[in-house]
Design an enzyme around this catalytic site. Structure first.
Site, PDB file in Angstrom:
ATOM      1  N   HIS A  19     -40.264  67.625  95.778  1.00  0.00           N
ATOM      2  CA  HIS A  19     -41.513  66.960  96.040  1.00  0.00           C
ATOM      3  C   HIS A  19     -41.556  65.631  95.008  1.00  0.00           C
ATOM      4  CE1 HIS A  19     -45.704  67.337  97.908  1.00  0.00           C
ATOM      5  NE2 HIS A  19     -45.648  66.130  97.416  1.00  0.00           N
ATOM      6  N   ARG A  30     -41.602  55.961  96.008  1.00  0.00           N
ATOM      7  CA  ARG A  30     -42.249  54.621  96.163  1.00  0.00           C
ATOM      8  C   ARG A  30     -41.522  53.408  96.855  1.00  0.00           C
ATOM      9  NH1 ARG A  30     -46.869  57.573  96.431  1.00  0.00           N
ATOM     10  NH2 ARG A  30     -47.634  57.690  94.493  1.00  0.00           N
ATOM     11  N   ASN A  65     -43.812  59.223 102.671  1.00  0.00           N
ATOM     12  CA  ASN A  65     -44.988  58.120 102.754  1.00  0.00           C
ATOM     13  C   ASN A  65     -44.904  57.039 101.929  1.00  0.00           C
ATOM     14  OD1 ASN A  65     -45.146  59.410 100.279  1.00  0.00           O
ATOM     15  ND2 ASN A  65     -47.619  59.551 100.220  1.00  0.00           N
ATOM     16  N   HIS A 122     -47.600  71.870  97.525  1.00  0.00           N
ATOM     17  CA  HIS A 122     -48.709  72.098  96.574  1.00  0.00           C
ATOM     18  C   HIS A 122     -49.877  72.820  96.837  1.00  0.00           C
ATOM     19  CE1 HIS A 122     -50.101  68.909  99.247  1.00  0.00           C
ATOM     20  NE2 HIS A 122     -49.520  67.931  98.790  1.00  0.00           N
ATOM     21  N   ASP A 137     -44.292  66.978  92.500  1.00  0.00           N
ATOM     22  CA  ASP A 137     -45.304  66.008  93.174  1.00  0.00           C
ATOM     23  C   ASP A 137     -45.478  64.770  92.451  1.00  0.00           C
ATOM     24  OD1 ASP A 137     -46.935  64.925  95.262  1.00  0.00           O
ATOM     25  OD2 ASP A 137     -48.630  66.268  95.041  1.00  0.00           O
ATOM     26  N   HIS A 194     -49.012  56.026  89.960  1.00  0.00           N
ATOM     27  CA  HIS A 194     -49.759  55.121  90.519  1.00  0.00           C
ATOM     28  C   HIS A 194     -49.965  54.191  89.292  1.00  0.00           C
ATOM     29  CE1 HIS A 194     -50.817  56.068  94.335  1.00  0.00           C
ATOM     30  NE2 HIS A 194     -50.903  57.501  93.862  1.00  0.00           N
TER      31      HIS A 194
HETATM   32  O1  DOR Z   1     -52.355  62.968  95.209  1.00  0.00           O
HETATM   33  C1  DOR Z   1     -51.641  62.712  95.997  1.00  0.00           C
HETATM   34  N1  DOR Z   1     -50.636  61.598  95.866  1.00  0.00           N
HETATM   35  N2  DOR Z   1     -51.538  63.374  97.227  1.00  0.00           N
HETATM   36  C2  DOR Z   1     -50.734  63.094  98.210  1.00  0.00           C
HETATM   37  O2  DOR Z   1     -50.896  63.724  99.371  1.00  0.00           O
HETATM   38  C3  DOR Z   1     -50.135  61.792  98.027  1.00  0.00           C
HETATM   39  C4  DOR Z   1     -49.774  61.362  96.654  1.00  0.00           C
HETATM   40  C5  DOR Z   1     -49.043  59.876  96.609  1.00  0.00           C
HETATM   41  O3  DOR Z   1     -48.340  59.702  97.424  1.00  0.00           O
HETATM   42  O4  DOR Z   1     -49.725  59.387  95.761  1.00  0.00           O
HETATM   43 ZN    ZN Z   2     -46.985  64.586  97.271  1.00  0.00          ZN
END
Ligand code: DOR
Ligand code: ZN
Length: 442
Positions: free
Chosen positions: A60, A64, A94, A237, A308, A312
Site C-alpha cells: 500500500h 503520486r 488514486n 488500513h 500506506d 503530501h
Molecule cells: O489519508 C489518506 N491518504 N487516505 C487515503 O485514502 C488516501 C491517501 C492519499 O492518497 O493521500
Molecule cells: Zn492509502
C-alpha cells in the site's frame, strides 16, 4: 565461483532464525549453507553478525506518479523504500489520472521503467462506471481498489449494487478486491454537523467526528457483499476494534486485512501535537483501538502491515483541518518502528518477517518473493538491532521531507538493502544503477 555471498549473519527464515550464509546468483538465492561451506565469490559481504530479513513487500504505497510528482515520484519514493528495507511495493491507483482503465495502467507501466529501485506492482481502481474495464482485466495487477469514501483523488464508489456486480466479476477472475471502508454518507453527516455547529473545530474534534462506526458499518456491508459474491476481499488500513472483531468473525482465506503503522504507533493522543498534520483517512484512533489492532496481528486476524505511504508537502498539511491533505509518509519508518518493538518483547523477528514479507507475498500471490528460501529472489535487508537513532526529517529520502514520527528514538534500523541480489542501499548511500522490475503473480 558464485556472484555474491553474504556471510556472518543470522537469517530470519520462516522456521526460525539460523546462523548461515547466503549464496546469490542471477538475482536469486542459490543456496543457504553454513559459513564454513560458502563457496568463493566475486563479492563477499560480511553481515557483521547482524540479522537478515526478507525485504519488505509493502502492498500500500502512493507513489503520486503521474499527477503529483511535486510530492513524490518513483525516483524519490523508491529511494525512501530501499532506505526503509522495502524491496517490493504496490502503487495505489488514486493518481492523476487515476488507474481506472487498461490504457492508463499501460501508461503507468511505461512511465515507471528505468525509475524504480525496487520491484513493483499496481493496484487498479473501480469507479461507478468502469465495469467494462474490469471485465478486460486478466491478472497482472495486485488488486482492484474500491474507495467507499471520497478521499485523496476522489474515486468514490458508493453504490452497493455496482460493488456487488464488480465483486462477482473479480471473484470469477480470482482477482483481489481491496477496500477502503468508510461510509461517506455517515462521514458527510457528522462533518456537516461539525461545520454547522459554528465551533472552532480542533483536529481532535475532527478526528473523533469521523468515528469508528463510519469504518465498521462500511466494512460490515462490504464483507456481506463479498461473501455473497464469492470474491477475495482485502481490507486496507483496518483501524478500529470493531473492524478487527468483524474480520476475526468472518476470517477465511478469502478475507484478509492489513494495518498501517500509524494505527499502531500513533493515536488520538498524538493529534494535539501533530495538529492539522494528523489528518489521515481513516483517522487516528484511540489507544483501545491500537490495542485491538495489536491483538489482531498476534492472532492472525490481520495478515500484514502496509505503510500506506501517502506523502503530501508541508504546505498542504498546514492550516485548517478540513482542508489539510490526508496522509503520512511512512516508507522509511515502518520497519524501524517494528524492529524497535523487538526490544520491548512485543514482536519477534519471525513475526516481523511474516507480516512484512511472507504474508503479503502469499495474499497477493507474488511469485518467488517473501521468504529467504532457495530459488527465491534475493530481496534482503540487513538490520542492525542495536542501532539507536532519532527519526530526523532532514535524513529522509521522501520528497515531502517530514514525518509524523520525527524526534522519536528507534532502536533497530536497516543498514543494507538488496533488490534481486543488487546492493541498492548501504548505510545511507543509495546506488541507483540497477532498476527494479514488475513482479509476477502466480
Ligand atoms: O489519508 C489518506 N491518504 N487516505 C487515503 O485514502 C488516501 C491517501 C492519499 O492518497 O493521500
Ligand atoms: Zn492509502
Amino acid at each position: 565461483m558464485a556472484e555474491l555471498v553474504i556471510k556472518n549473519s543470522h537469517l530470519v527464515l520462516p522456521e526460525g532464525v539460523v546462523d548461515a550464509g547466503l549464496v546469490i546468483g542471477a538475482g536469486k538465492i542459490k543456496d543457504i549453507v553454513k559459513d564454513s561451506a560458502l563457496p568463493e565469490a566475486d563479492t563477499v559481504v560480511d553481515a557483521g553478525g547482524k540479522y537478515i530479513l526478507p525485504g519488505m513487500i509493502d502492498v500500500h504505497v502512493h507513489m503520486r506518479e503521474p499527477g503529483a510528482v511535486s510530492k513524490e515520484g518513483w525516483v524519490t519514493g523508491s529511494k525512501a523504500a530501499v532506505a526503509g528495507g522495502v524491496t517490493t511495493l504496490f502503487d495505489m491507483p488514486n493518481t492523476q489520472p487515476p488507474t481506472t482503465s487498461i490504457e492508463e495502467l499501460a501508461r503507468k507501466r511505461e512511465n515507471v521503467k528505468g525509475k524504480s529501485l525496487v520491484d513493483y506492482g499496481f493496484h487498479f481502481a473501480a469507479t461507478p462506471d468502469n465495469q467494462e474495464e474490469l471485465k478486460k482485466l486478466f491478472g497482472g495487477i495486485a488488486s482492484v481498489k474500491f474507495y467507499t469514501c471520497s478521499t485523496v483523488g476522489s474515486l468514490l464508489i458508493d453504490n452497493d449494487a455496482v460493488i456487488f456486480e464488480d465483486f462477482r466479476i473479480l471473484g470469477e477472475k480470482q482477482l483481489i478486491s481491496t477496500v477502503h471502508a468508510e461510509n461517506q454518507v455517515m462521514i458527510d453527516y457528522w462533518m456537516n454537523a461539525l461545520k454547522e455547529s459554528g465551533e472552532d473545530v480542533s483536529p481532535l474534534t475532527y478526528a473523533k467526528a469521523r468515528g469508528n462506526i463510519c469504518a465498521s458499518e462500511s466494512l460490515n456491508s462490504l464483507i456481506y457483499l463479498s461473501k455473497s459474491a464469492g470474491n477475495k476481499l482485502h481490507v486496507a488500513h483496518i483501524s478500529t476494534l470493531e473492524e478487527v472483531n468483524l474480520v476475526r468473525k468472518f476470517k477465511d482465506p478469502q478475507l484478509t486485512a492489513e494495518v498501517s503503522p500509524h494505527h499502531l504507533f500513533l493515536s488520538l493522543d498524538d493529534v494535539g501535537r501533530l495538529g492539522s498534520y494528523s489528518r489521515v483517512n481513516p483517522p487516528l484512533r484511540s489507544e483501545v483501538d491500537n490495542g485491538a489492532l495489536w491483538e489482531g496481528l498476534f492472532d492472525g486476524t490481520i495478515d500484514m502491515i502496509a505503510s500506506d505511504h501517502a506523502p503530501h508537502l508541508r504546505e498542504s498539511k498546514e492550516g485548517d483541518v478540513f482542508t489539510a491533505s490526508a496522509g503520512f509518509p511512512e516508507l522509511e519508518t515502518t520497519l524501524p518502528l517494528l524492529l524497535n518493538e523487538t526490544h520491548k518483547s512485543r514482536l519477534t523477528l519471525e513475526l516481523i518477517a511474516k507480516i512484512t514479507a511472507e504474508n503479503p507475498a502469499r495474499v497477493f500471490r507474488v511469485k518467488n518473493k517473501g521468504r529467504i528460501e532457495k530459488g527465491f529472489d534475493a530481496d534482503l535487508v540487513i538490520v542492525d538491532l542495536d542501532r539507536e537513532k532519532v527519526v530526523r526529517e532532514e535524513e529522509l529520502f521522501t520528497k515531502c521531507g517530514w514525518s509524523p514520527y520525527a524526534g522519536r528514538t528507534l532502536k533497530g534500523w536497516p543498514v543494507k538493502t538488496f533488490v534481486g541480489g543488487n546492493l541498492v542501499f548501504d548505510e545511507g548511500i543509495i546506488y541507483e544503477e540497477k532498476k527494479g522490475r514488475e513482479v509476477n503473480y502466480y
